[in-house]
Design an enzyme around this catalytic site. Structure first.
Site, short mmCIF file in Angstrom:
data_model
loop_
_atom_site.label_atom_id
_atom_site.label_comp_id
_atom_site.label_asym_id
_atom_site.label_seq_id
_atom_site.Cartn_x
_atom_site.Cartn_y
_atom_site.Cartn_z
N THR A 72 0.98 -1.20 -0.14
CA THR A 72 0.05 -0.01 -0.09
C THR A 72 0.83 1.26 -0.10
O THR A 72 0.60 2.28 -0.77
CB THR A 72 -0.93 0.06 1.18
OG1 THR A 72 -1.84 -1.11 1.10
CG2 THR A 72 -1.79 1.47 1.34
N ASN A 145 -5.49 -10.35 -7.43
CA ASN A 145 -5.93 -10.72 -6.13
C ASN A 145 -6.83 -11.78 -6.01
O ASN A 145 -7.16 -12.53 -5.52
CB ASN A 145 -5.56 -9.82 -5.01
CG ASN A 145 -6.18 -8.73 -5.36
OD1 ASN A 145 -6.17 -7.84 -6.11
ND2 ASN A 145 -7.36 -8.28 -4.41
N GLN A 173 0.93 -10.29 -6.05
CA GLN A 173 0.49 -11.71 -6.16
C GLN A 173 1.33 -12.60 -7.01
O GLN A 173 1.40 -13.69 -6.72
CB GLN A 173 -1.05 -11.55 -6.57
CG GLN A 173 -1.92 -10.91 -5.52
CD GLN A 173 -2.37 -11.83 -4.32
OE1 GLN A 173 -2.12 -12.72 -4.31
NE2 GLN A 173 -2.81 -11.07 -3.25
N GLY A 192 5.95 -8.36 1.65
CA GLY A 192 6.55 -9.61 2.24
C GLY A 192 5.43 -10.80 2.75
O GLY A 192 5.64 -11.95 2.73
N HIS A 193 4.15 -10.16 2.97
CA HIS A 193 3.32 -11.10 3.92
C HIS A 193 2.67 -12.02 3.01
O HIS A 193 1.85 -12.85 3.24
CB HIS A 193 2.40 -10.26 4.68
CG HIS A 193 1.19 -9.39 4.25
ND1 HIS A 193 0.04 -9.94 4.06
CD2 HIS A 193 1.15 -8.07 3.60
CE1 HIS A 193 -0.39 -9.04 3.41
NE2 HIS A 193 0.16 -8.09 3.03
N THR A 229 13.41 5.11 10.47
CA THR A 229 14.37 3.92 10.79
C THR A 229 13.64 2.52 10.21
O THR A 229 12.39 2.30 10.47
CB THR A 229 14.61 3.68 12.43
OG1 THR A 229 15.09 4.88 12.66
CG2 THR A 229 15.55 2.58 12.61
N CYS A 318 -17.62 -6.02 2.50
CA CYS A 318 -18.75 -5.28 3.41
C CYS A 318 -18.02 -3.95 3.76
O CYS A 318 -17.04 -3.93 4.52
CB CYS A 318 -18.78 -6.52 4.84
SG CYS A 318 -20.31 -5.96 5.32
#
Ligand code: PLP
Length: 373
Positions: A72, A145, A173, A192-193, A229, A318
């Site tokens: 994002t 996605n 993706q 990364g996630h 940082t 939603c």
């Protein structure tokens, strides 16, 4: 019965290699990478190892990799860097891109339509880019996605560069699942996630010679391109995860494609009236976007499967208590009523044949249950 996670496009479990890297960074690597002493140098070494790993996985020079908090932020950063004007973006981009453009009064969004299979027409994009107001930015995601549909990004990189039009590719993706088989665009986004790393670190990969003014300026970190940082533990985990992906991606893609195709064919047979979204297009090997048969609501199926300890997601979202049909499916010309029947099953590293078998057993029962309700 253990919980069966089949929502890998939302996020992924942290792989052991990444977990270990995070713990190491939380311990010995606690320092500030900008500090001129041993603790700082240890943190700096972790940071640069991760940078090299990300660079290797996306085929870039490490100096081009700027760490961000996730996709994002990276998308907002690229939109910021592109400057004011028209942003020509595929109609199926992630909401982060739409929000980044809408947040700036000096940018206007123009949608690139997709066909029934979810693909843009690259010639149409180039025609539009060369006519009317010259776009400040073209944005096309590599893989969608919700549907897993791949876009013909490779056909746009060269021609857009020749025309001097900046190009942003959201490869979030695709990066964990398939090689990035296209030349470097001006800005490439990964996170990364979605590929086995922890939340909190992603990267904006900037093509050589392309400016990247900071979105938030501060202590000159990341070569003056992003202040703040660096979150070393999250970045270390991201680096370890993407390194694993680089080494195992091809085998995993083959394995997941077999599992996904088996599941897809068996579900189409078990659920007459169901339809696979984007089946005609090249797709990610792990993603199945399915419109359930008439009368079977997608969100109800997600809830019923959750009760059976299977986690997938619905095609509708939603917001503020109201349900909305997926903007992505609507853009593909799917009727609103059918959009509410959409579910997404996304497979990953821990998915096995047994897991697929469990879905095959439970989903038809769930559909019978909700249609009878
Ligand atoms: N782009 C795509 C295609 C995504 O799937 C996501 C995740 O939902 C994002 C961007 C945003 O990623 P992040 O959660 O790292 O900000």
């Amino acid at each position: 019965m253990s919980f069966l996670y089949l929502d890998y496009n939302a996020t992924t479990p942290v792989v052991p290699e990444a977990r270990e890297a995070v713990l190491d960074a939380l311990g010995a690597g606690f320092g500030n990478p900008s500090s001129d002493h041993e603790a700082g140098r240890r943190a700096k070494a972790i940071l640069e190892t991760a940078r090299t790993r990300v660079a290797a996985a996306v085929g870039a020079d490490p100096a081009r990799v700027v760490f961000e908090s996730g996709a994002t932020e990276a998308i907002h950063h690229a939109v910021h860097a592109a400057g004011p004007g028209v942003v020509l973006a595929s109609a199926v981009e992630h909401p982060a891109l739409l929000a980044a453009v809408r947040a700036r009064p000096d940018r206007t969004l123009e949608a690139i339509p997709v066909d029934g299979s979810g693909r843009i027409d690259p010639d149409g994009v180039l025609r539009r880019a060369g006519a009317g107001v010259r776009p400040a930015l073209v944005a096309v995601m590599a893989a969608q996605n919700e549907t897993g549909v791949l876009q013909p990004v490779a056909e746009l990189v060269g021609p857009l560069r020749e025309r001097g039009i900046p190009f942003l590719v959201d490869a979030v993706q695709q990066a964990g699942k398939l090689p990035l088989d296209f030349e470097a665009p001006d800005w490439l986004v990964v996170t990364g996630h979605k590929l086995g790393g922890p939340k909190g670190a992603g990267a904006l990969v900037v093509r050589d010679g392309v400016p990247l003014p900071p979105l938030l300026d501060g202590g000159g970190q990341e070569g003056g391109r992003r202040g703040g940082t660096e979150p070393i533990p999250a970045i270390a985990g991201f680096g370890a995860a993407i390194d694993l992906v680089r080494r195992t991606r091809d085998d995993e893609a083959k394995r997941l494609r077999v599992l996904r195709d088996t599941l897809e064919e068996a579900l189409l047979e078990a659920l007459p009236g169901a339809r696979v979204v984007g089946r005609e297009a090249p797709r990610l090997p792990n993603t199945l976007s399915l419109l359930l048969p008439p009368g079977a609501d997608g969100a109800a199926a997600v809830t019923a499967l959750d009760r059976r300890r299977i986690g997938i997601s619905a095609g509708s979202a939603c917001h503020a208590g109201a349900r909305h049909a997926s903007r992505v499916l609507l853009a593909m010309g799917i009727a609103e009523e059918a959009c509410f029947r959409a579910i997404r099953i996304s497979l990953g590293r821990d998915t096995t044949e047994d897991g697929v078998g469990r879905v095959l057993e439970e989903l038809p029962a769930v559909v019978r249950e909700i249609r009878g309700a």
